[in-house]
Design a protein around this motif. Structure first.
Motif, PDB file in Angstrom:
ATOM      1  N   MET A  65       0.837  -1.197   0.000  1.00  0.00           N
ATOM      2  CA  MET A  65       0.000   0.000   0.000  1.00  0.00           C
ATOM      3  C   MET A  65       0.870   1.243   0.000  1.00  0.00           C
ATOM      4  SD  MET A  65      -2.712   1.312   2.895  1.00  0.00           S
ATOM      5  CE  MET A  65      -1.387   1.777   3.999  1.00  0.00           C
ATOM      6  N   GLU A  66       0.604   2.160  -0.874  1.00  0.00           N
ATOM      7  CA  GLU A  66       1.350   3.418  -0.912  1.00  0.00           C
ATOM      8  C   GLU A  66       0.758   4.381   0.107  1.00  0.00           C
ATOM      9  OE1 GLU A  66       2.514   7.089  -3.939  1.00  0.00           O
ATOM     10  OE2 GLU A  66       1.379   5.366  -4.677  1.00  0.00           O
ATOM     11  N   ILE A  67       1.605   4.911   0.979  1.00  0.00           N
ATOM     12  CA  ILE A  67       1.176   5.841   2.007  1.00  0.00           C
ATOM     13  C   ILE A  67       1.272   7.260   1.477  1.00  0.00           C
ATOM     14  CG2 ILE A  67       1.560   6.664   4.348  1.00  0.00           C
ATOM     15  CD1 ILE A  67       0.652   3.749   4.130  1.00  0.00           C
ATOM     16  N   ARG A  68       0.171   7.956   1.501  1.00  0.00           N
ATOM     17  CA  ARG A  68       0.183   9.352   1.075  1.00  0.00           C
ATOM     18  C   ARG A  68       0.507  10.229   2.278  1.00  0.00           C
ATOM     19  NH1 ARG A  68      -5.559  10.189  -1.341  1.00  0.00           N
ATOM     20  NH2 ARG A  68      -6.064   8.630   0.231  1.00  0.00           N
ATOM     21  N   LYS A  69       1.554  11.019   2.142  1.00  0.00           N
ATOM     22  CA  LYS A  69       1.976  11.878   3.236  1.00  0.00           C
ATOM     23  C   LYS A  69       1.036  13.076   3.360  1.00  0.00           C
ATOM     24  CE  LYS A  69       5.874   9.532   3.833  1.00  0.00           C
ATOM     25  NZ  LYS A  69       6.230   8.819   5.055  1.00  0.00           N
ATOM     26  N   ASP A  70       0.945  13.598   4.566  1.00  0.00           N
ATOM     27  CA  ASP A  70       0.199  14.827   4.842  1.00  0.00           C
ATOM     28  C   ASP A  70      -1.264  14.756   4.431  1.00  0.00           C
ATOM     29  OD1 ASP A  70       1.421  16.748   6.339  1.00  0.00           O
ATOM     30  OD2 ASP A  70       2.615  17.529   4.692  1.00  0.00           O
ATOM     31  N   THR A  71      -1.828  13.576   4.359  1.00  0.00           N
ATOM     32  CA  THR A  71      -3.254  13.447   4.075  1.00  0.00           C
ATOM     33  C   THR A  71      -3.768  12.175   4.702  1.00  0.00           C
ATOM     34  OG1 THR A  71      -4.937  13.402   2.337  1.00  0.00           O
ATOM     35  CG2 THR A  71      -2.898  12.251   1.871  1.00  0.00           C
ATOM     36  N   GLU A  72      -4.987  12.225   5.207  1.00  0.00           N
ATOM     37  CA  GLU A  72      -5.558  11.046   5.840  1.00  0.00           C
ATOM     38  C   GLU A  72      -5.906  10.008   4.782  1.00  0.00           C
ATOM     39  OE1 GLU A  72      -8.245  10.879   9.630  1.00  0.00           O
ATOM     40  OE2 GLU A  72      -9.534  11.104   7.883  1.00  0.00           O
ATOM     41  N   THR A  73      -5.543   8.775   5.051  1.00  0.00           N
ATOM     42  CA  THR A  73      -5.766   7.682   4.117  1.00  0.00           C
ATOM     43  C   THR A  73      -6.621   6.622   4.780  1.00  0.00           C
ATOM     44  OG1 THR A  73      -3.580   8.067   3.149  1.00  0.00           O
ATOM     45  CG2 THR A  73      -4.648   5.963   2.650  1.00  0.00           C
ATOM     46  N   GLU A  74      -7.775   6.314   4.204  1.00  0.00           N
ATOM     47  CA  GLU A  74      -8.597   5.242   4.759  1.00  0.00           C
ATOM     48  C   GLU A  74      -8.058   3.912   4.269  1.00  0.00           C
ATOM     49  OE1 GLU A  74     -13.138   3.672   4.453  1.00  0.00           O
ATOM     50  OE2 GLU A  74     -12.851   5.743   5.075  1.00  0.00           O
ATOM     51  N   ILE A  75      -7.876   2.985   5.177  1.00  0.00           N
ATOM     52  CA  ILE A  75      -7.296   1.697   4.826  1.00  0.00           C
ATOM     53  C   ILE A  75      -8.181   0.574   5.372  1.00  0.00           C
ATOM     54  CG2 ILE A  75      -4.916   2.535   4.782  1.00  0.00           C
ATOM     55  CD1 ILE A  75      -4.568   1.528   7.580  1.00  0.00           C
ATOM     56  N   VAL A  76      -8.105  -0.562   4.733  1.00  0.00           N
ATOM     57  CA  VAL A  76      -8.778  -1.762   5.219  1.00  0.00           C
ATOM     58  C   VAL A  76      -7.716  -2.803   5.479  1.00  0.00           C
ATOM     59  CG1 VAL A  76     -10.407  -3.609   4.704  1.00  0.00           C
ATOM     60  CG2 VAL A  76     -10.903  -1.270   3.965  1.00  0.00           C
ATOM     61  N   MET A  77      -7.633  -3.249   6.727  1.00  0.00           N
ATOM     62  CA  MET A  77      -6.608  -4.197   7.123  1.00  0.00           C
ATOM     63  C   MET A  77      -7.193  -5.597   7.179  1.00  0.00           C
ATOM     64  SD  MET A  77      -5.152  -1.808  10.178  1.00  0.00           S
ATOM     65  CE  MET A  77      -6.807  -1.161  10.421  1.00  0.00           C
ATOM     66  N   GLU A  78      -6.597  -6.515   6.470  1.00  0.00           N
ATOM     67  CA  GLU A  78      -7.026  -7.911   6.503  1.00  0.00           C
ATOM     68  C   GLU A  78      -6.157  -8.655   7.507  1.00  0.00           C
ATOM     69  OE1 GLU A  78      -9.482  -9.270   4.858  1.00  0.00           O
ATOM     70  OE2 GLU A  78     -10.010  -7.719   3.406  1.00  0.00           O
ATOM     71  N   LEU A  79      -6.760  -9.113   8.575  1.00  0.00           N
ATOM     72  CA  LEU A  79      -6.030  -9.882   9.575  1.00  0.00           C
ATOM     73  C   LEU A  79      -6.284 -11.355   9.306  1.00  0.00           C
ATOM     74  CD1 LEU A  79      -6.786  -7.779  12.777  1.00  0.00           C
ATOM     75  CD2 LEU A  79      -5.036  -7.440  11.043  1.00  0.00           C
ATOM     76  N   SER A  80      -5.336 -11.986   8.617  1.00  0.00           N
ATOM     77  CA  SER A  80      -5.560 -13.329   8.082  1.00  0.00           C
ATOM     78  C   SER A  80      -5.770 -14.378   9.166  1.00  0.00           C
ATOM     79  CB  SER A  80      -4.381 -13.751   7.192  1.00  0.00           C
ATOM     80  OG  SER A  80      -3.168 -13.689   7.920  1.00  0.00           O
ATOM     81  N   ASP A  81      -5.111 -14.169  10.319  1.00  0.00           N
ATOM     82  CA  ASP A  81      -5.224 -15.184  11.360  1.00  0.00           C
ATOM     83  C   ASP A  81      -6.629 -15.275  11.925  1.00  0.00           C
ATOM     84  OD1 ASP A  81      -4.828 -12.625  12.373  1.00  0.00           O
ATOM     85  OD2 ASP A  81      -4.020 -13.359  14.253  1.00  0.00           O
ATOM     86  N   GLU A  82      -7.365 -14.162  11.850  1.00  0.00           N
ATOM     87  CA  GLU A  82      -8.735 -14.161  12.337  1.00  0.00           C
ATOM     88  C   GLU A  82      -9.758 -14.087  11.206  1.00  0.00           C
ATOM     89  OE1 GLU A  82      -9.656 -12.227  16.367  1.00  0.00           O
ATOM     90  OE2 GLU A  82      -8.283 -10.835  15.397  1.00  0.00           O
ATOM     91  N   VAL A 132     -10.673 -11.429   9.543  1.00  0.00           N
ATOM     92  CA  VAL A 132     -11.532 -10.263   9.733  1.00  0.00           C
ATOM     93  C   VAL A 132     -10.913  -9.077   9.009  1.00  0.00           C
ATOM     94  CG1 VAL A 132     -12.424 -11.026  11.964  1.00  0.00           C
ATOM     95  CG2 VAL A 132     -10.369  -9.591  11.883  1.00  0.00           C
ATOM     96  N   SER A 133     -11.765  -8.110   8.682  1.00  0.00           N
ATOM     97  CA  SER A 133     -11.315  -6.866   8.079  1.00  0.00           C
ATOM     98  C   SER A 133     -11.635  -5.727   9.034  1.00  0.00           C
ATOM     99  CB  SER A 133     -12.010  -6.623   6.735  1.00  0.00           C
ATOM    100  OG  SER A 133     -11.642  -7.598   5.790  1.00  0.00           O
ATOM    101  N   LEU A 134     -10.631  -4.944   9.374  1.00  0.00           N
ATOM    102  CA  LEU A 134     -10.824  -3.791  10.228  1.00  0.00           C
ATOM    103  C   LEU A 134     -10.554  -2.524   9.429  1.00  0.00           C
ATOM    104  CD1 LEU A 134      -8.975  -4.989  13.471  1.00  0.00           C
ATOM    105  CD2 LEU A 134     -11.379  -5.280  12.862  1.00  0.00           C
ATOM    106  N   VAL A 135     -11.397  -1.536   9.601  1.00  0.00           N
ATOM    107  CA  VAL A 135     -11.268  -0.277   8.872  1.00  0.00           C
ATOM    108  C   VAL A 135     -10.544   0.734   9.751  1.00  0.00           C
ATOM    109  CG1 VAL A 135     -12.513   1.592   7.723  1.00  0.00           C
ATOM    110  CG2 VAL A 135     -13.383  -0.744   7.607  1.00  0.00           C
ATOM    111  N   GLY A 136      -9.573   1.445   9.171  1.00  0.00           N
ATOM    112  CA  GLY A 136      -8.819   2.427   9.932  1.00  0.00           C
ATOM    113  C   GLY A 136      -8.545   3.684   9.142  1.00  0.00           C
ATOM    114  N   ASP A 137      -8.225   4.753   9.851  1.00  0.00           N
ATOM    115  CA  ASP A 137      -7.856   6.032   9.242  1.00  0.00           C
ATOM    116  C   ASP A 137      -6.419   6.351   9.636  1.00  0.00           C
ATOM    117  OD1 ASP A 137     -10.413   6.432   8.139  1.00  0.00           O
ATOM    118  OD2 ASP A 137     -11.146   7.228  10.046  1.00  0.00           O
ATOM    119  N   LEU A 138      -5.572   6.461   8.631  1.00  0.00           N
ATOM    120  CA  LEU A 138      -4.142   6.688   8.830  1.00  0.00           C
ATOM    121  C   LEU A 138      -3.762   8.085   8.369  1.00  0.00           C
ATOM    122  CD1 LEU A 138      -1.226   5.493   9.370  1.00  0.00           C
ATOM    123  CD2 LEU A 138      -1.227   4.882   6.941  1.00  0.00           C
TER     124      LEU A 138
END
Length: 221
Positions: free
Chosen positions: A1-18, A20-26
């Motif tokens: 995933m490319e991280i955009r500097k100086d701007t909020e980026t919405e991401i979806v994290m896939e946690l394979s062990d569980e 589940v998908s968790l939504v976050g704001d970076l």
């Protein structure tokens, strides 16, 4: 995933062990000095205005922030009825640990030292998730239930700051007891005078944010 500097980026994290998908704001400011993961409290979410206020303060202090939902949407819906999952520290800490793994495995983020900022039950999840993780350099709790980390308090090695409102008397007592149990040598309880549990009083959250920045400056680098 490319991280955009100086701007909020919405991401979806896939946690394979569980599975589940968790939504976050970076948000990653230029020249970031570390990355703070937020674990919200009982009945809250990444949209918590109090955590977002603190996150913006940290961003101005040159810290990247990641606010994310500890529960999936279906779990949040179920928890609105049962109110059980918000107190499931094992579940919440495992989710925070999974997100920490996601950061550590991300080539654009693993350059940063990691801090945890936990509120209410999210504070207990932060303490439990930090055990055995050298990459977690510092923890800050706001109105947190540090006591709910139980016997694992003795195994916490990361410097830990417990911030409590001066009018939040039951939580003050619980945090003072937890302080005595914490294994780390760098530990403090700080009181925001006149503040209640949600720090809704004028200037209370500003004081929390200043204390958090000071702690991360001291221990995260």
């Amino acid at each position: 995933m490319e991280i955009r500097k100086d701007t909020e980026t919405e991401i979806v994290m896939e946690l394979s062990d569980e599975k589940v998908s968790l939504v976050g704001d970076l948000y990653v400011p230029e020249n970031a000095q570390g990355l703070i993961l937020f674990a919200h409290g009982s009945g809250s979410s990444r949209q918590s205005p109090r955590n977002r206020f603190v996150a913006q303060y940290l961003n101005r202090g040159m810290y990247a922030t990641l606010l994310f939902d500890l529960l999936t949407r279906s779990e949040e819906a179920a928890d609105l009825v049962s109110a059980n999952l918000r107190f499931d520290i094992d579940l919440l800490s495992s989710r925070l640990s999974g997100v920490t793994d996601w950061v550590v495995n991300n080539s654009e983020l693993n350059q940063y030292g990691i801090g945890y900022f936990g509120a209410s039950t999210g504070a207990a999840a932060s303490l439990v998730a930090s055990v055995g993780r050298k990459e977690v350099k510092a923890i800050v709790s706001r109105g947190g239930r540090a006591d709910m980390a139980g016997s694992l308090l003795r195994e916490v090695a990361a410097p830990t700051l417990l911030i409590v409102g001066g009018e939040d008397h039951p939580i003050i007592d619980l945090n003072n007891r937890a302080l005595n149990e914490l294994g780390t040598q760098a530990k403090e309880v700080r009181i925001v005078e006149g503040a209640t549990h949600l720090f809704e009083e004028p200037g209370a959250l500003d004081e929390v944010a200043r204390m958090a920045v000071d702690w991360f400056i001291r221990y995260l680098h």
